[in-house]
Scaffold this motif. Sequence first.
Motif, PDB file in Angstrom:
ATOM      1  N   ASP A   1       0.811  -1.219   0.000  1.00 20.56           N
ATOM      2  CA  ASP A   1       0.000   0.000   0.000  1.00 20.56           C
ATOM      3  C   ASP A   1       0.847   1.273   0.000  1.00 20.56           C
ATOM      4  O   ASP A   1       0.321   2.384  -0.040  1.00 20.56           O
ATOM      5  CB  ASP A   1      -0.996   0.010   1.169  1.00 20.56           C
ATOM      6  CG  ASP A   1      -0.319   0.076   2.534  1.00 20.56           C
ATOM      7  OD1 ASP A   1       0.922  -0.008   2.598  1.00 20.56           O
ATOM      8  OD2 ASP A   1      -1.030   0.213   3.543  1.00 20.56           O
ATOM      9  N   GLU A   2       2.179   1.128   0.043  1.00 20.42           N
ATOM     10  CA  GLU A   2       3.071   2.280  -0.024  1.00 20.42           C
ATOM     11  C   GLU A   2       3.620   2.504  -1.428  1.00 20.42           C
ATOM     12  O   GLU A   2       4.372   3.451  -1.663  1.00 20.42           O
ATOM     13  CB  GLU A   2       4.234   2.092   0.963  1.00 20.42           C
ATOM     14  CG  GLU A   2       3.796   2.134   2.422  1.00 20.42           C
ATOM     15  CD  GLU A   2       4.905   1.784   3.396  1.00 20.42           C
ATOM     16  OE1 GLU A   2       4.816   2.217   4.569  1.00 20.42           O
ATOM     17  OE2 GLU A   2       5.859   1.078   3.004  1.00 20.42           O
TER      18      GLU A   2
ATOM     19  N   SER B   1      12.755  14.370 -11.018  1.00 20.71           N
ATOM     20  CA  SER B   1      12.444  15.751 -11.383  1.00 20.71           C
ATOM     21  C   SER B   1      13.547  16.705 -10.936  1.00 20.71           C
ATOM     22  O   SER B   1      13.946  17.609 -11.674  1.00 20.71           O
ATOM     23  CB  SER B   1      11.102  16.160 -10.752  1.00 20.71           C
ATOM     24  OG  SER B   1      10.829  17.516 -10.979  1.00 20.71           O
ATOM     25  N   VAL B   2      14.053  16.511  -9.717  1.00 20.23           N
ATOM     26  CA  VAL B   2      15.136  17.367  -9.211  1.00 20.23           C
ATOM     27  C   VAL B   2      16.392  17.192 -10.070  1.00 20.23           C
ATOM     28  O   VAL B   2      17.086  18.161 -10.391  1.00 20.23           O
ATOM     29  CB  VAL B   2      15.417  17.053  -7.726  1.00 20.23           C
ATOM     30  CG1 VAL B   2      16.693  17.743  -7.246  1.00 20.23           C
ATOM     31  CG2 VAL B   2      14.234  17.479  -6.858  1.00 20.23           C
TER      32      VAL B   2
ATOM     33  N   ASP C   1       6.451   5.541  -5.620  1.00 16.98           N
ATOM     34  CA  ASP C   1       6.498   6.053  -6.997  1.00 16.98           C
ATOM     35  C   ASP C   1       6.635   7.574  -7.018  1.00 16.98           C
ATOM     36  O   ASP C   1       7.388   8.138  -7.813  1.00 16.98           O
ATOM     37  CB  ASP C   1       5.234   5.644  -7.763  1.00 16.98           C
ATOM     38  CG  ASP C   1       5.249   4.172  -8.165  1.00 16.98           C
ATOM     39  OD1 ASP C   1       6.337   3.575  -8.185  1.00 16.98           O
ATOM     40  OD2 ASP C   1       4.159   3.637  -8.459  1.00 16.98           O
ATOM     41  N   ALA C   2       5.872   8.233  -6.131  1.00 18.34           N
ATOM     42  CA  ALA C   2       5.922   9.705  -6.071  1.00 18.34           C
ATOM     43  C   ALA C   2       7.321  10.179  -5.691  1.00 18.34           C
ATOM     44  O   ALA C   2       7.856  11.115  -6.286  1.00 18.34           O
ATOM     45  CB  ALA C   2       4.888  10.221  -5.068  1.00 18.34           C
ATOM     46  N   VAL C   3       7.928   9.518  -4.702  1.00 20.92           N
ATOM     47  CA  VAL C   3       9.276   9.910  -4.256  1.00 20.92           C
ATOM     48  C   VAL C   3      10.295   9.718  -5.381  1.00 20.92           C
ATOM     49  O   VAL C   3      11.165  10.568  -5.605  1.00 20.92           O
ATOM     50  CB  VAL C   3       9.693   9.107  -3.005  1.00 20.92           C
ATOM     51  CG1 VAL C   3      11.128   9.465  -2.602  1.00 20.92           C
ATOM     52  CG2 VAL C   3       8.743   9.380  -1.848  1.00 20.92           C
ATOM     53  N   LEU C   4      10.172   8.613  -6.104  1.00 18.65           N
ATOM     54  CA  LEU C   4      11.082   8.371  -7.231  1.00 18.65           C
ATOM     55  C   LEU C   4      10.919   9.436  -8.316  1.00 18.65           C
ATOM     56  O   LEU C   4      11.899   9.876  -8.928  1.00 18.65           O
ATOM     57  CB  LEU C   4      10.826   6.978  -7.814  1.00 18.65           C
ATOM     58  CG  LEU C   4      11.180   5.797  -6.891  1.00 18.65           C
ATOM     59  CD1 LEU C   4      10.726   4.487  -7.513  1.00 18.65           C
ATOM     60  CD2 LEU C   4      12.669   5.762  -6.578  1.00 18.65           C
TER      61      LEU C   4
ATOM     62  N   LEU D   1      15.091   6.340   0.002  1.00 18.99           N
ATOM     63  CA  LEU D   1      15.175   6.417  -1.454  1.00 18.99           C
ATOM     64  C   LEU D   1      16.077   7.552  -1.950  1.00 18.99           C
ATOM     65  O   LEU D   1      16.607   7.481  -3.061  1.00 18.99           O
ATOM     66  CB  LEU D   1      13.779   6.587  -2.052  1.00 18.99           C
ATOM     67  CG  LEU D   1      12.820   5.399  -1.865  1.00 18.99           C
ATOM     68  CD1 LEU D   1      11.418   5.764  -2.323  1.00 18.99           C
ATOM     69  CD2 LEU D   1      13.318   4.177  -2.634  1.00 18.99           C
ATOM     70  N   ILE D   2      16.242   8.582  -1.124  1.00 20.83           N
ATOM     71  CA  ILE D   2      16.977   9.765  -1.586  1.00 20.83           C
ATOM     72  C   ILE D   2      18.202  10.078  -0.744  1.00 20.83           C
ATOM     73  O   ILE D   2      19.222  10.534  -1.254  1.00 20.83           O
ATOM     74  CB  ILE D   2      16.044  11.002  -1.642  1.00 20.83           C
ATOM     75  CG1 ILE D   2      14.929  10.774  -2.669  1.00 20.83           C
ATOM     76  CG2 ILE D   2      16.821  12.271  -1.962  1.00 20.83           C
ATOM     77  CD1 ILE D   2      13.936  11.901  -2.771  1.00 20.83           C
ATOM     78  N   GLY D   3      18.119   9.837   0.564  1.00 19.53           N
ATOM     79  CA  GLY D   3      19.238  10.155   1.441  1.00 19.53           C
ATOM     80  C   GLY D   3      20.504   9.440   1.013  1.00 19.53           C
ATOM     81  O   GLY D   3      20.475   8.283   0.607  1.00 19.53           O
TER      82      GLY D   3
END
Length: 258
Positions: free
Chosen positions: A11-12, A25-26, A17-20, A49-51
Amino acid sequence: MSSIYQHFRKDEKEFVDAVLQWKQSVRDQYAPMLTDFLDPRQQFIVQSLIGGQDDINLHFYPFESSIERRRAVICPDYFVPQEEDFKVKTYEIDYPVKFVTIQHPEVLGSLMSIGLKREKFGDIIKNDSRVQLYLAEEISEYVKMELQQIGKTKIKLKQILKSDRISSEEVWNEKTTTVSSLRLDVLLSSIYNISRQKAQALINGGVVKVNWKLVENTSFELQEGDVISARGYGRSKVLAVEGRTKKEKWRISVGVLK
């Protein structure tokens, strides 16, 4: 890509997907982006996912360790965000403190009743009779105009400086424990020192939430960043899953609200 999803719950997937997409985008635009308020579990996912990326930095705000919900700036490594870049405003609720008491659930309900999405406001902090809340700058004027009462009490919102912020009355006790599994009933039993049967009865009785969502599955598996609440027992959160012991038990660090 499927290897990423296996680390998170089904369910996450939408949030992952949004975080990716944020990360891509950045990179593509070589410009910073600002998120809505994220709960502790969402912050953990973003951090996972980003750190630690060489070319992308991640910053959360407010900085205070007692704050649960934060906005994040995801940015190229050249960008160093200032406090104003997070676009967070803090307001104090002005109400007749001598005659009425305002509780956290009433404030939350009133904010939701004016059509506000939960991700547009952060923590609601109460200390003695003072109540403050963190709002996304883009909806702050709307809230100031629309939020005229809480329950039957007439109120006003007044913006305050960072130096006037109060700390929460909540005190978290940190402890380390070992458990046979990361199932919800097992952790509830360990954290609150109750029998597993009692923990299962609480879950089946519909009084247990994980990350503010009702969970009625006793075998629901907990992960780092999860916030648990059980009616009558308060709140706790999984701070870290530190690995297995020699006896194949999980060693976890948890915070328990006094």
